[in-house]
Design a protein around this motif. Sequence first.
Motif, short mmCIF file in Angstrom:
data_model
loop_
_atom_site.label_atom_id
_atom_site.label_comp_id
_atom_site.label_asym_id
_atom_site.label_seq_id
_atom_site.Cartn_x
_atom_site.Cartn_y
_atom_site.Cartn_z
N PHE A 129 8.06 6.13 4.17
CA PHE A 129 6.98 5.26 3.71
C PHE A 129 7.27 3.83 4.16
O PHE A 129 8.34 3.29 3.88
CB PHE A 129 6.86 5.28 2.19
N VAL A 154 4.28 7.66 6.61
CA VAL A 154 3.14 7.29 5.77
C VAL A 154 3.05 5.77 5.76
O VAL A 154 3.94 5.09 5.25
CB VAL A 154 3.31 7.83 4.34
N ALA A 156 1.93 3.21 4.02
CA ALA A 156 1.40 2.87 2.70
C ALA A 156 2.53 2.34 1.84
O ALA A 156 3.71 2.66 2.05
CB ALA A 156 0.75 4.07 2.04
N LEU A 158 4.31 2.13 -1.95
CA LEU A 158 4.41 2.93 -3.16
C LEU A 158 4.05 2.05 -4.35
O LEU A 158 4.53 0.92 -4.48
CB LEU A 158 5.82 3.48 -3.32
N GLU A 162 -3.23 4.79 -6.66
CA GLU A 162 -3.76 4.81 -5.30
C GLU A 162 -4.79 3.70 -5.13
O GLU A 162 -5.33 3.18 -6.10
CB GLU A 162 -4.40 6.16 -5.00
N CYS A 196 -2.08 2.16 -0.85
CA CYS A 196 -0.99 2.49 -1.77
C CYS A 196 -1.05 3.97 -2.14
O CYS A 196 -2.14 4.55 -2.26
CB CYS A 196 -1.07 1.64 -3.04
N VAL A 197 0.12 4.57 -2.33
CA VAL A 197 0.22 5.95 -2.79
C VAL A 197 1.22 5.99 -3.94
O VAL A 197 1.98 5.04 -4.15
CB VAL A 197 0.67 6.90 -1.66
N ARG A 198 1.21 7.10 -4.66
CA ARG A 198 2.14 7.27 -5.78
C ARG A 198 3.27 8.21 -5.37
O ARG A 198 3.04 9.26 -4.78
CB ARG A 198 1.40 7.85 -7.00
N ASP A 201 3.20 11.97 -6.43
CA ASP A 201 2.40 12.94 -5.68
C ASP A 201 3.19 13.62 -4.57
O ASP A 201 2.73 14.62 -3.99
CB ASP A 201 1.17 12.25 -5.07
N TYR A 202 4.38 13.09 -4.27
CA TYR A 202 5.25 13.69 -3.24
C TYR A 202 6.43 14.43 -3.87
O TYR A 202 7.22 15.03 -3.15
CB TYR A 202 5.75 12.61 -2.29
#
Length: 298
Positions: A129, A154, A156, A158, A162, A196-198, A201-202
Amino acid sequence: MTPIRRKPDVVRLKGLKALARKVLPAGVRRVLWHTVSGAAEWKTRWHLAGMRRKVWNQKPGTILSFLNYSVRINDGPNFYILYKDIFIHRIYHFEAQRPDPLILDCGSNIGMSILYFKHIYPRARVIGFEPDPAIFPYLEENVARNGLKDVQLVQAALATREGVLTFCSDGKYGSCLAEHRPADIPAGWTRYEVPCVRLRDYLVEPVDFLKMNIEGAEWEVLEDSADSLRKVREMVVEYHHLPGLPRTLHKILALLHEQGFEYLVNDFDSETNGAVRPPFRLTPSTRYYLLIYARRVE
């Protein structure tokens, strides 16, 4: 640049220690061990001093070679510190339980940590990330130019949700989400709007190693992922004590304990982390960094 061959050295050292235990008195063994250790430390310092001279003033975009890798750098000092901490001091080393460990690399920068993971575990599966629009092209190129397989990148940040957030960066190594910097951003930094991602979720399958260096957002992201952290076997989190940021070290350690992890705290070295040199002082402007290594108790 001098190649680093650690495994054969370790095997030879173990053999010498076993032989010494059989034939040498304890006092002689202690003297010999201190002599050998001192020589090894001097060799490492000599190597790093040479590396520093070679790379410190290199311009952004320069391609440097080490081991069997070539890397396009965005900054000479940044490359040196990453090389020293990751490849020499091995701050992200871990002992995998399978040949193809799953690694989440949160805050990949130009990709030195990913190169290290693939160096020690060529079959590793890595998700990296990196939100910085100025740095991500370096990361993408360095993964491609070294032919790394099973690496997903990715672009994005963290966060705890999102969407799109304001991100500030110096284009080298300093960055933060704007919500984690209450004061004005430093001169020369650039503002971007980034996706942004969390992390949670991964965390959908067992993760062998989690590396996190996300510039002050570590507590919020870990807290948001608390009920999924038990899927992680080992991790190294960089804690940022920076002016204006909330003090969350105690919360991170408590969360790790609650989620079944043992941990230790390390302060890098005084070259990387000058504020840890004694005599100690803490003021509102003090900046320091800590590494938190955590391993889930089986």
